[in-house]
Enzyme design. Structure first.
Site, PDB file in Angstrom:
ATOM      1  N   THR A  27      32.406  54.461  40.530  1.00  0.00           N
ATOM      2  CA  THR A  27      33.081  55.735  40.293  1.00  0.00           C
ATOM      3  C   THR A  27      33.595  55.781  38.860  1.00  0.00           C
ATOM      4  O   THR A  27      34.066  54.769  38.331  1.00  0.00           O
ATOM      5  CB  THR A  27      34.265  55.873  41.267  1.00  0.00           C
ATOM      6  OG1 THR A  27      33.731  55.951  42.591  1.00  0.00           O
ATOM      7  CG2 THR A  27      35.087  57.135  40.988  1.00  0.00           C
ATOM      8  N   GLY A  28      33.527  56.960  38.255  1.00  0.00           N
ATOM      9  CA  GLY A  28      34.105  57.126  36.920  1.00  0.00           C
ATOM     10  C   GLY A  28      33.084  57.635  35.928  1.00  0.00           C
ATOM     11  O   GLY A  28      31.899  57.824  36.247  1.00  0.00           O
ATOM     12  N   SER A  29      33.557  57.812  34.701  1.00  0.00           N
ATOM     13  CA  SER A  29      32.731  58.457  33.681  1.00  0.00           C
ATOM     14  C   SER A  29      31.624  57.537  33.158  1.00  0.00           C
ATOM     15  O   SER A  29      30.674  58.014  32.541  1.00  0.00           O
ATOM     16  CB  SER A  29      33.621  58.932  32.529  1.00  0.00           C
ATOM     17  OG  SER A  29      34.379  57.846  32.036  1.00  0.00           O
ATOM     18  N   GLY A  84      32.381  50.810  36.588  1.00  0.00           N
ATOM     19  CA  GLY A  84      33.184  50.689  35.373  1.00  0.00           C
ATOM     20  C   GLY A  84      34.425  49.853  35.642  1.00  0.00           C
ATOM     21  O   GLY A  84      34.621  49.333  36.747  1.00  0.00           O
ATOM     22  N   ASP A  86      38.802  49.225  34.018  1.00  0.00           N
ATOM     23  CA  ASP A  86      39.845  49.621  33.064  1.00  0.00           C
ATOM     24  C   ASP A  86      40.192  48.470  32.120  1.00  0.00           C
ATOM     25  O   ASP A  86      40.571  48.704  30.981  1.00  0.00           O
ATOM     26  CB  ASP A  86      41.073  50.113  33.838  1.00  0.00           C
ATOM     27  CG  ASP A  86      40.702  51.279  34.731  1.00  0.00           C
ATOM     28  OD1 ASP A  86      40.225  52.286  34.194  1.00  0.00           O
ATOM     29  OD2 ASP A  86      40.809  51.154  35.961  1.00  0.00           O
ATOM     30  N   LYS A  96      40.812  47.596  37.919  1.00  0.00           N
ATOM     31  CA  LYS A  96      40.027  48.786  38.217  1.00  0.00           C
ATOM     32  C   LYS A  96      40.887  49.756  39.009  1.00  0.00           C
ATOM     33  O   LYS A  96      41.895  49.376  39.568  1.00  0.00           O
ATOM     34  CB  LYS A  96      38.808  48.424  39.083  1.00  0.00           C
ATOM     35  CG  LYS A  96      37.652  47.867  38.288  1.00  0.00           C
ATOM     36  CD  LYS A  96      36.414  47.681  39.141  1.00  0.00           C
ATOM     37  CE  LYS A  96      35.946  48.901  39.870  1.00  0.00           C
ATOM     38  NZ  LYS A  96      35.752  50.105  39.053  1.00  0.00           N
ATOM     39  N   GLY A  99      40.811  55.598  38.297  1.00  0.00           N
ATOM     40  CA  GLY A  99      40.259  56.842  38.846  1.00  0.00           C
ATOM     41  C   GLY A  99      40.675  57.043  40.292  1.00  0.00           C
ATOM     42  O   GLY A  99      40.313  58.045  40.917  1.00  0.00           O
ATOM     43  N   GLU A 105      36.026  50.811  46.074  1.00  0.00           N
ATOM     44  CA  GLU A 105      35.363  50.011  45.032  1.00  0.00           C
ATOM     45  C   GLU A 105      35.485  48.524  45.331  1.00  0.00           C
ATOM     46  O   GLU A 105      34.547  47.756  45.118  1.00  0.00           O
ATOM     47  CB  GLU A 105      35.991  50.300  43.661  1.00  0.00           C
ATOM     48  CG  GLU A 105      35.644  51.678  43.130  1.00  0.00           C
ATOM     49  CD  GLU A 105      36.360  52.034  41.841  1.00  0.00           C
ATOM     50  OE1 GLU A 105      35.876  52.922  41.148  1.00  0.00           O
ATOM     51  OE2 GLU A 105      37.399  51.438  41.533  1.00  0.00           O
TER      52      GLU A 105
END
Ligand code: A5P
Length: 227
Positions: A27-29, A84, A86, A96, A99, A105
């Site tokens: 999940t995420g950009s 992804g 952090d 992580k 988001g 996750e």
């Protein structure tokens, strides 16, 4: 991270996927680029995969791209998960969940044989907690009590909000954000155990010993780190 770096990291990870594999869809950009590339490979190469989505958002993207999905409870293992992060430390331990999807996750990462983290250089840290807060999923019932207890373990804690309201996870819970900067988390394993044993806490964003590789995108290309 520029969108171009995110795309490069996501594409490189999706290119590691082999035909017939069960793939954890992060999940995420950054992860959305990996999902996009998988969809593209299915069309252009006839790649066949089954996805396990880590959020409603990733599920929607996968459905749009025609990626067949299974629930985490319908698979024994996940061959490769791509997501992804952090923060990533030198041992590939992660924070992580900024988001808000950390619970799913973590389930997907735990089921994965290979867990590939896709980030840019700015997410690399010497010590976890120096750059990002630590997200923690907490039950709605009694959330203030949970935050009160978590405050004892860090410098400050706050409830994640979106549009002035508490952010609600896909599981219907809240997210607490624990701050450790500038000194960071002294002992992530010890902290994880303490946070998890707090009443009202469902899961933490500390992903310890789960990532097997990191693809780190930078201006001069992609660097691969292995645990
Ligand atoms: C989602 O809950 C997170 O764990 C993300 O994977 C993490 O926040 C990284 O997101 P970006 O790729 O958007 O930076």
């Amino acid at each position: 991270m520029s969108d171009d770096l995110k795309r490069k990291a996501g594409t490189a990870a999706a290119d590691m996927v082999k035909d017939g594999q069960v793939v954890g869809l992060g999940t995420g950009s950054t992860a959305r680029w990996a999902i996009a590339r998988l969809g593209e490979r299915m069309k252009t190469e006839g790649l066949s995969v089954t996805g396990v989505a880590t959020s409603a958002m990733s599920e929607r993207q996968a459905v749009e791209l025609g990626i067949p999905l299974k629930d985490a409870s319908e698979v024994e293992i996940i061959d490769i998960a791509i997501d992804g992060a952090d923060e990533v430390d030198p041992s590939l331990n992660l924070i992580k969940g900024m988001g808000g999807a950390l619970y799913r996750e973590k389930v997907v990462a735990s089921l994965a044989v290979e867990f590939v983290v896709i980030v840019d250089e700015s997410k690399m840290v010497k010590k976890l907690g120096t750059r990002s807060p630590l997200p923690v999923e907490v039950a709605r019932f009694g959330w203030k009590y949970a935050l009160h207890q978590l405050r004892e373990l860090c410098r400050a804690v706050k409830l994640k909000e979106e549009g002035g309201k508490p952010f609600v996870t896909d599981n219907g819970n809240f997210i607490a954000e624990m701050m450790f900067a500038p000194e960071g988390i002294r002992d992530p394993r010890e902290m994880d155990a303490e946070v998890v044993s707090t009443v009202g806490v469902l899961e933490t964003g500390l992903f310890l010993g789960l990532a097997t590789r990191a693809l780190v995108a930078g201006p001069s290309g992609i660097r691969e780190l292995r645990r």
